[in-house]
Design an enzyme around this catalytic site. Sequence first.
Site, PDB file in Angstrom:
ATOM      1  N   TYR A 345       0.803  -1.233   0.000  1.00  0.00           N
ATOM      2  CA  TYR A 345       0.000   0.000   0.000  1.00  0.00           C
ATOM      3  C   TYR A 345       0.828   1.271   0.000  1.00  0.00           C
ATOM      4  CZ  TYR A 345      -2.882  -3.565   2.376  1.00  0.00           C
ATOM      5  OH  TYR A 345      -3.506  -4.713   2.751  1.00  0.00           O
ATOM      6  N   CYS A 372      14.834 -11.493  -1.084  1.00  0.00           N
ATOM      7  CA  CYS A 372      15.495 -11.368  -2.373  1.00  0.00           C
ATOM      8  C   CYS A 372      14.627 -10.593  -3.344  1.00  0.00           C
ATOM      9  CB  CYS A 372      15.830 -12.750  -2.905  1.00  0.00           C
ATOM     10  SG  CYS A 372      16.989 -13.537  -1.813  1.00  0.00           S
TER      11      CYS A 372
HETATM   12  N1  LLP Z   1     -15.004  -4.934   9.249  1.00  0.00           N
HETATM   13  C1  LLP Z   1     -14.867  -5.404   8.016  1.00  0.00           C
HETATM   14  C2  LLP Z   1     -16.022  -5.996   7.354  1.00  0.00           C
HETATM   15  C3  LLP Z   1     -13.629  -5.358   7.381  1.00  0.00           C
HETATM   16  O1  LLP Z   1     -13.506  -5.823   6.153  1.00  0.00           O
HETATM   17  C4  LLP Z   1     -12.522  -4.786   8.041  1.00  0.00           C
HETATM   18  C5  LLP Z   1     -11.206  -4.717   7.415  1.00  0.00           C
HETATM   19  C6  LLP Z   1     -12.706  -4.304   9.349  1.00  0.00           C
HETATM   20  C7  LLP Z   1     -13.971  -4.377   9.919  1.00  0.00           C
HETATM   21  C8  LLP Z   1     -11.592  -3.710  10.170  1.00  0.00           C
HETATM   22  O2  LLP Z   1     -11.057  -2.582   9.587  1.00  0.00           O
HETATM   23  P1  LLP Z   1     -10.000  -1.712  10.429  1.00  0.00           P
HETATM   24  O3  LLP Z   1     -10.754  -1.098  11.591  1.00  0.00           O
HETATM   25  O4  LLP Z   1      -8.949  -2.612  10.901  1.00  0.00           O
HETATM   26  O5  LLP Z   1      -9.507  -0.686   9.487  1.00  0.00           O
HETATM   27  N2  LLP Z   1      -4.682  -5.112   5.194  1.00  0.00           N
HETATM   28  C9  LLP Z   1      -5.107  -3.726   5.119  1.00  0.00           C
HETATM   29  C10 LLP Z   1      -6.443  -3.509   5.754  1.00  0.00           C
HETATM   30  C11 LLP Z   1      -7.527  -4.400   5.219  1.00  0.00           C
HETATM   31  C12 LLP Z   1      -8.794  -4.232   5.950  1.00  0.00           C
HETATM   32  C13 LLP Z   1      -9.755  -5.285   5.595  1.00  0.00           C
HETATM   33  N3  LLP Z   1     -10.976  -5.191   6.263  1.00  0.00           N
HETATM   34  C14 LLP Z   1      -4.033  -2.851   5.735  1.00  0.00           C
HETATM   35  O6  LLP Z   1      -3.016  -3.383   6.165  1.00  0.00           O
HETATM   36  O7  LLP Z   1      -4.168  -1.623   5.780  1.00  0.00           O
END
Ligand code: LLP
Length: 443
Positions: A345, A372
């Site tokens: 990202y 790598c």
């Molecule tokens: N609820 C649902 C339905 C979701 O899909 C997500 C995150 C959350 C709650 C929680 O979102 P948060 O509060 O943590 O922002 N890997 C990415 C983030 C992907 C989020 C996916 N869904 C990153 O590292 O920024």
Amino acid sequence: MSAFDPAVFSSNSSFDFDHLTIGGVSATELVAEFGTPLFVVDEADFLARAAAWKNALETAFGDRAGTVYYAAKAFISKEIARWVNRAGIGLDVCTGGELAVAQAVEFSPTRIEMHGNNKSEAEITLAIEFGVNSIVVDSFNEIERVGRIAEQLGKRQRVLIRVTPGVEAHTHEFISTAHEDVKFGFSLASGAAWAAILEISQCASLELVGLHSHIGSQIFNSEGFAAAARKLIGLLSRYRNYFSRELPELDLGGGYGIAYVPGEVTLDPHKVLKELAAVVQDECTTAKLAIPKISIEPGRAIVGPTTTTLYTVGTTKEVELDGGLTRRYIAVDGGMSDNIRPALYGAEYLAIIANRLPLGPNCNSRIVGKHCESGDILIREIQLSESTQAGDLIAIPATGAYGRSMASNYNHLPRPAVVAVIDGKARLIVRRESIADLLALEL
Ligand code: LLP
């Protein structure tokens, strides 16, 4: 500039004269006992943040407060699930694996919500048998599947519909989820969400209890949450006009932004939920609807700021750039396998030297891993002390969310351990993977 910044490190961290301390334990001691790379979780900070979101929801919505579901995808382990339980909040799981962690610690199923855009029949069966509070349905296939499995199990399953409200969240495209062209949910504009409502109403084994939306992640502008709430309340109103009864629940998802680098400010739960409550109240009054029970699903906002990754510097290297400038490459003993976020990202982080005072002037540095691949960069540009050398400890804060949970074994690197620190004591909550663990998979 690279210096300790309390706004980015976990609440119980400090830089004491010449070293970093987290939860009362020095980084040097942690590394001597547990090695690097190491995820260090500030337990009291986790509990405080979970409590703050619960308290903020209850303050903002009063008796209309539903549940704070901690989004397990940000990071879950058995011990974390126990903390979530202790904090008295719920758990949002989106796979059978995340659900299995909850089951392993006997997490109350009535505080679990099941997500996922492609849940398998086995996962749906597991969730219904365990008795999860609700399943958020994401497609027409799934309405049929959940309905059929619930019927076979002789249960009536509470479900919410995931609605794609067509809101552009101001964040990276890959973590933005509620514009129309995404794989998640039923679009509002195309009429799919309404069609899903009609379909569920025909299915005796499903009880539609409400609507859900999640507009994306790492969002600072509360207007996105408000816009989604308005659209969903519009649909609740249409439901009431058609069925002459009201849906009792509304889940507005997660996505609350946190500070990763100096200058950024973690969203204040009280402030953002108070604003949201005003919008919900307004819209419901205008639509002559009772205010539904409001739930939210913060993941990053609870665990993200609580964790710091410690690495050991292995090599440093000066590289000449155009115009006579130089860049110092500082390679640590982890990288994109324990933090894919910069590569995926373009996410930015802070780093500091954790084991001594940074001496001399800073220089233009890049912190890279040991994989790598040239894209294996943890921090693209940072001013780090010229004295940084092999053997130094580097601390990168705010790595609690989507760090260990998205870790891989690229280049057959074992995934790091996770240590909890509190009141001057450290204990392992997830042990370091070993090469033997990796080889054990092979036949
Ligand atoms: N609820 C649902 C339905 C979701 O899909 C997500 C995150 C959350 C709650 C929680 O979102 P948060 O509060 O943590 O922002 N890997 C990415 C983030 C992907 C989020 C996916 N869904 C990153 O590292 O920024």
